[in-house]
Design a protein around this motif. Structure first.
Motif, PDB file in Angstrom:
ATOM      1  N   ALA A 192     -21.055 -35.606  -3.875  1.00 19.72           N
ATOM      2  CA  ALA A 192     -21.712 -34.849  -3.234  1.00 19.72           C
ATOM      3  C   ALA A 192     -21.323 -34.109  -2.212  1.00 19.72           C
ATOM      4  CB  ALA A 192     -22.544 -36.084  -2.603  1.00 19.72           C
ATOM      5  N   LEU A 193     -20.195 -34.045  -1.391  1.00 20.61           N
ATOM      6  CA  LEU A 193     -20.011 -32.861  -0.584  1.00 20.61           C
ATOM      7  C   LEU A 193     -19.059 -31.304  -1.577  1.00 20.61           C
ATOM      8  CD1 LEU A 193     -18.485 -35.544   1.593  1.00 20.61           C
ATOM      9  CD2 LEU A 193     -20.511 -33.679   2.288  1.00 20.61           C
ATOM     10  N   ASP A 194     -19.643 -31.486  -2.484  1.00 21.49           N
ATOM     11  CA  ASP A 194     -18.616 -30.772  -3.522  1.00 21.49           C
ATOM     12  C   ASP A 194     -18.660 -29.746  -2.695  1.00 21.49           C
ATOM     13  OD1 ASP A 194     -17.551 -32.301  -5.493  1.00 21.49           O
ATOM     14  OD2 ASP A 194     -18.800 -31.729  -7.222  1.00 21.49           O
TER      15      ASP A 194
ATOM     16  N   VAL B 163     -25.589 -32.915  -0.367  1.00 17.38           N
ATOM     17  CA  VAL B 163     -26.705 -33.457  -1.633  1.00 17.38           C
ATOM     18  C   VAL B 163     -25.493 -32.088  -2.690  1.00 17.38           C
ATOM     19  CG1 VAL B 163     -28.099 -31.981  -0.084  1.00 17.38           C
ATOM     20  CG2 VAL B 163     -28.530 -33.020  -2.583  1.00 17.38           C
ATOM     21  N   ALA B 164     -26.133 -32.751  -3.762  1.00 19.17           N
ATOM     22  CA  ALA B 164     -25.925 -31.539  -4.918  1.00 19.17           C
ATOM     23  C   ALA B 164     -26.616 -32.125  -6.705  1.00 19.17           C
ATOM     24  CB  ALA B 164     -24.621 -31.613  -5.272  1.00 19.17           C
TER      25      ALA B 164
ATOM     26  N   GLY C  90     -25.965 -27.063  -4.080  1.00 14.80           N
ATOM     27  CA  GLY C  90     -25.546 -28.265  -2.776  1.00 14.80           C
ATOM     28  C   GLY C  90     -25.691 -28.008  -1.702  1.00 14.80           C
ATOM     29  N   MET C  91     -25.325 -28.005  -0.616  1.00 14.21           N
ATOM     30  CA  MET C  91     -24.986 -28.398   0.437  1.00 14.21           C
ATOM     31  C   MET C  91     -24.482 -29.235   1.302  1.00 14.21           C
ATOM     32  SD  MET C  91     -27.352 -30.048   3.155  1.00 14.21           S
ATOM     33  CE  MET C  91     -27.972 -28.493   4.173  1.00 14.21           C
TER      34      MET C  91
ATOM     35  N   PHE D 249     -19.908 -28.940  17.375  1.00 14.85           N
ATOM     36  CA  PHE D 249     -19.341 -28.396  16.416  1.00 14.85           C
ATOM     37  C   PHE D 249     -20.032 -28.155  15.338  1.00 14.85           C
ATOM     38  CE2 PHE D 249     -15.787 -29.643  19.643  1.00 14.85           C
ATOM     39  CZ  PHE D 249     -16.261 -28.885  20.358  1.00 14.85           C
ATOM     40  N   MET D 250     -20.182 -27.818  14.460  1.00  9.60           N
ATOM     41  CA  MET D 250     -20.835 -28.026  13.403  1.00  9.60           C
ATOM     42  C   MET D 250     -20.818 -26.855  12.465  1.00  9.60           C
ATOM     43  SD  MET D 250     -24.933 -28.896  12.626  1.00  9.60           S
ATOM     44  CE  MET D 250     -25.596 -27.836  13.261  1.00  9.60           C
ATOM     45  N   GLN D 251     -20.453 -27.046  10.517  1.00  7.68           N
ATOM     46  CA  GLN D 251     -20.203 -26.155   9.543  1.00  7.68           C
ATOM     47  C   GLN D 251     -20.968 -26.191   9.243  1.00  7.68           C
ATOM     48  OE1 GLN D 251     -16.971 -23.903  10.177  1.00  7.68           O
ATOM     49  NE2 GLN D 251     -16.410 -25.270   7.820  1.00  7.68           N
ATOM     50  N   ALA D 252     -21.953 -25.949   8.211  1.00 12.60           N
ATOM     51  CA  ALA D 252     -22.717 -26.186   7.231  1.00 12.60           C
ATOM     52  C   ALA D 252     -22.964 -24.881   5.971  1.00 12.60           C
ATOM     53  CB  ALA D 252     -23.872 -25.608   7.764  1.00 12.60           C
ATOM     54  N   GLN D 253     -23.174 -25.328   4.692  1.00 15.66           N
ATOM     55  CA  GLN D 253     -22.811 -24.212   3.677  1.00 15.66           C
ATOM     56  C   GLN D 253     -23.777 -24.375   2.701  1.00 15.66           C
ATOM     57  OE1 GLN D 253     -19.474 -25.264   5.177  1.00 15.66           O
ATOM     58  NE2 GLN D 253     -20.460 -27.684   4.340  1.00 15.66           N
ATOM     59  N   VAL D 254     -24.226 -24.201   1.940  1.00 18.35           N
ATOM     60  CA  VAL D 254     -25.230 -23.666   0.937  1.00 18.35           C
ATOM     61  C   VAL D 254     -24.204 -22.896   0.262  1.00 18.35           C
ATOM     62  CG1 VAL D 254     -26.744 -23.880   1.863  1.00 18.35           C
ATOM     63  CG2 VAL D 254     -26.568 -22.046   1.064  1.00 18.35           C
TER      64      VAL D 254
END
Lengths: 486, 331
Positions: free
Chosen positions: B49-51, B85-86, B96-97, B124-129
């Protein structure tokens, strides 16, 4: 190294609760100890609580022990933005400490402190300058305001350096300081840069952009010497060893008010590069001159005696005294004031130097051994807690404070958030057991990495190891830029 | 195999220089309980899910929705977590994100007078789609778009936001799933020189603005997975990920590059159990998973699975961290 290096090891850090150390300090001393005031208006007194030279405590004039610098605010408006507050600490001829402040940006005067050392009475003076008579009691002080005290213990300012005016607020009544400055400005004395009072002749000396003026009465006359009658005189300091006056290019020495100015002998280039910010006189007529560059980049102390630069010890070249000569401060320290605490109560006289953010340095043997006294809280016994002071590293360097239950060698390292090493401050260096161990020079982080770059703004971790004991602290590196001059 | 295991336990010491500030280290810590236990050697795992963080190219290689949630408690009051989630879209696409989160709880802030002025909890936060495209039956490519933000939680200091960045990735697995390879190139900037430059500013208590600038290091992760003795429901996976950090101020330059190695083992003694160990630059991780859905241990039927993960980490500098747990599931 101009001074025996091992003497630097004698600089023993002490801890004294309640000593303000964060902002520029102003110092004065009298027969009961040392006065310290910072530009936030916090005042404390420092005295030796024991027979040894190692147990300084701080207390307020009323006798109550001060537990923190914030515990006794004298005036608090200094934290306002746009402030231009000059801290003042001085004593009058009766040995009474005087403190005051001045808001420059809107010419609003604020006088606050008057105390009697004998009774410990501390009384604020109203915000207006009232009931002043012609009795001059106080001498010039480090912020170059000449204070005047009347019989009723009211405080007034006679000279206001840096504001461009010399005023006498005698019988001004309820008028405000701003009004008085405006009404009594003397054109010929505009741009006063320094004032002093000669203890021998009782003359008032005024350094201005138009020359050096002096006089004992209401009328001041300009110096007749060409070097001091036309040019810009940056400051004047009078004491038992004569009179020193600084011009743009030279430091002059006069034996008396009417004496002939002579250039000081020795390394006069030091004086050209530096501005004198304060002078303390010892009983042997030695002037301890606090110098700093115009941009506050470097500062140190010069010893002058009868117009000659003298060294700390025989056989060494007389030069600026700084961290390399045993002053227990970092190289980047900004020295703020210097004063001589006279001998009293069976204790020797002491020379005190105040710093910006690094506490006080004290010597009682003419610079042979320096002792650092700074505001520190006792930490838990043993290596359990590390405090980074200040935790927000915005300029200069932050101190790593910790305690050791036993003597030992210490490692201090800085890590980033991924626990990767960023900087090694100390590796295997001896520190004595103490409720508050630290080396005031080495146990500091300036925000730089081992590679000489400024670490990126953010949170960093500080590890102190001694034997099998480990403790951590955290520090916010907030210094901007990328260069790291070390 | 022995030599491979020995190799996996070696680590090239990092030559830390320019670490790229906080965005750099938040990324290096990674996310996910399972991945921590594997020493973050996660670039060639089977799809998770963390792909979106570990390898977006794996996103199409799934069926349905994968979810992951993990939380960690590290020494020095450091806390963190990751959410992922993916899902696949048809046979060729996957999306996914993921969010990686770190914070330091209750940092005492003393002023120069050693007066406690506040207690800060910076985060500290890092987000990716991310998007993945399957180009053959066994090979796919991926792209993720990431943003970073932080709040030092200090009076007068502005929060910070780094520039958006892109990660590119590739994934290939063998026909019999006995091996897989992955590659991820992180932190490509959107500027013309493809560098992700950060600049961060704050205002000090003296009302002085401070700014410092830097390049967020590009990171190249090359991952391999090799499965030993696969049998029905049982296997041993060997994982190896060389990592190269490229802090140089030019895209094609390797000046100041540093290298590290992540290595891990995942052992499945049973289809419902997993045991793991991993190593990365002096830090060890161990852990395991238990499948809690389907409930029957021997069952492989049903479309929904749910795993509970646990990891213990030993950081070289700070010591043991015993409280990392997570949930993973497929819907």
């Amino acid at each position: 190294m101009k001074f025996p290096a091992f003497l630097a090891l004698l600089a023993v850090p002490l801890w004294a609760q309640g000593l303000p150390r964060n902002i520029e300090m102003s110092l004065a001393s009298d027969a009961s100890g040392l006065w310290v005031v910072n530009s936030e208006g916090q005042i404390t007194r420092v005295k030796n609580a024991g027979a040894s030279q190692s147990n300084f405590t701080t207390w307020e004039p009323g006798g109550r022990t001060v537990n923190s610098a914030a515990d006794y605010p004298i005036w608090r408006g200094a934290s306002h933005q746009g402030r231009m507050l000059f801290p003042v600490a001085t004593t009058d001829s009766k040995g009474r400490g005087l403190l005051g402040g001045f808001w420059k940006h809107d010419s609003t005067g604020v006088g606050r402190i008057l105390t009697n050392a004998a009774t410990g009475t501390l009384r604020p003076v109203p915000d207006q300058w009232v009931n002043v008579n012609d009795t001059l009691l106080a001498s010039a002080d480090s912020s170059q305001i000449l204070w005047q005290l009347d019989k009723e213990d009211s405080l007034s300012a006679l000279g206001l350096a840096n504001t461009g005016s010399l005023v006498t607020l005698a019988r001004c009544g309820a008028c405000s300081l701003a009004d008085a400055v405006k009404a009594r400005a003397t054109d010929s004395l505009r741009f006063i840069q320094g004032i002093s009072r000669d203890p021998v002749s009782k003359s008032l000396l005024v350094a201005t952009t138009t020359g050096l003026w002096s006089g004992t009465g209401p009328t001041l006359t300009k110096s007749s010497h060409p070097s001091l009658s036309k040019g810009n005189v940056l400051g004047v300091w009078a004491g038992p060893g004569g009179i020193y006056a600084q011009t743009d290019s030279t430091l002059w020495h006069l034996d008396s008010v009417n004496g002939t100015p002579r250039k000081i002998a020795g390394d006069s280039a030091l004086v050209v590069d530096h501005r004198i910010s304060a002078v303390a006189w010892t009983a042997d007529s030695t002037a301890w001159v606090l110098l700093r560059t115009a941009n506050y980049g470097l500062s140190g102390v010069l010893r002058l005696k009868h117009g000659r630069v003298v060294s700390l010890s025989k056989g060494t070249t007389p030069t600026l005294i700084d961290a390399e000569d045993g002053l227990p401060f970092s190289k980047e320290v900004n020295l703020s004031d210097i004063t001589l605490e006279p001998a009293h109560d069976g204790e020797p006289s002491r020379l005190w130097i105040g710093s910006r953010g690094e506490g006080l340095a004290m010597t009682s043997d003419a610079g042979g051994k320096w002792t650092l006294v700074s505001h520190k809280a006792a930490l838990r016994t043993g290596l359990k807690e590390v405090r980074i002071i200040p935790t927000r590293l915005e300029s200069g360097a932050s101190l790593v404070g910790y305690s050791l239950a036993t003597d030992g060698n210490v490692d201090i390292e800085i890590f980033n958030g991924a626990m990767e090493p960023v900087r090694t401050l100390v590796k295997g260096e001896f520190r004595p057991a103490s409720l508050r161990s630290e080396d005031p020079i080495k146990d500091r982080w300036d925000g730089c990495t081992d590679q000489g770059k400024l670490a990126t703004i953010g949170l960093y971790y500080v590890r102190v190891k001694s034997g099998s004991q480990v403790a951590w602290g955290k520090v916010f590196q907030l210094k901007g830029g990328s260069s790291c001059a070390r | 195999m022995r030599s491979l295991i020995l190799l996996s336990l070696l680590a090239i010491p990092a030559l830390a220089d320019d670490l790229g500030g906080t965005p750099g280290w938040v990324g290096r810590l990674g996310g996910g309980t399972r991945e921590f236990a594997l020493g973050n050697a996660a670039g060639a795992l089977e799809p998770t899910a963390l792909d979106a963080w570990w390898n977006p190219a794996r996103l199409p290689l799934r069926n349905g929705w994968d979810l992951s949630l993990s939380a960690e408690q590290r020494p020095l009051d450091r806390q963190g977590g990751a959410v992922g989630v993916a899902t696949n879209i048809g046979a060729r696409l996957g999306v996914g994100m993921s969010i990686l989160y770190r914070r330091d709880a209750d940092v005492p802030v003393y002023d120069a007078d050693e007066t406690l002025t506040q207690t800060s909890t910076p985060y500290f936060m890092q987000a990716q789609v991310a998007l993945g495209l399957r180009i053959t039956r066994t090979q796919s490519v991926g792209l993720s778009f990431g943003v970073y933000s932080e709040d030092l939680d200090l009076d007068g200091v502005q929060s910070y936001r780094a520039p958006a960045r892109i990660d590119l990735s590739w994934y290939k697995r063998g026909q019999d799933t006995a091996w897989a390879l992955g590659a991820v190139l992180r932190n490509i900037g959107l500027a013309s020189d493809l560098l992700a430059r950060e600049d961060r500013s704050g205002v000090s208590t003296d009302n002085i603005a401070t700014v410092n600038e830097g390049v967020i290091p590009r990171t190249l992760e090359l991952s391999g997975r090799y499965r030993v003795h696969p049998t029905q429901g049982q296997f041993l996976d060997l994982l190896l990920t060389p990592v190269f950090h490229l802090p140089a101020p030019e895209f094609a330059s390797f000046d100041g590059a540093e290298a590290g190695l992540r290595s891990g083992l995942e052992y499945a003694p049973h289809e419902a159990w997993r045991l793991r160990a991993g190593y990365e630059q002096g830090s060890w991780g161990v852990g395991g998973s238990a499948r809690i859905l389907p409930w029957q241990v021997d069952s492989t039927s049903g479309s929904r699975t749910l795993w509970i993960d646990y990891a213990a980490m030993i950081e070289r500098e700070t010591g043991a961290s015993l409280l990392t747990v997570g949930l993973r599931g497929n819907l």
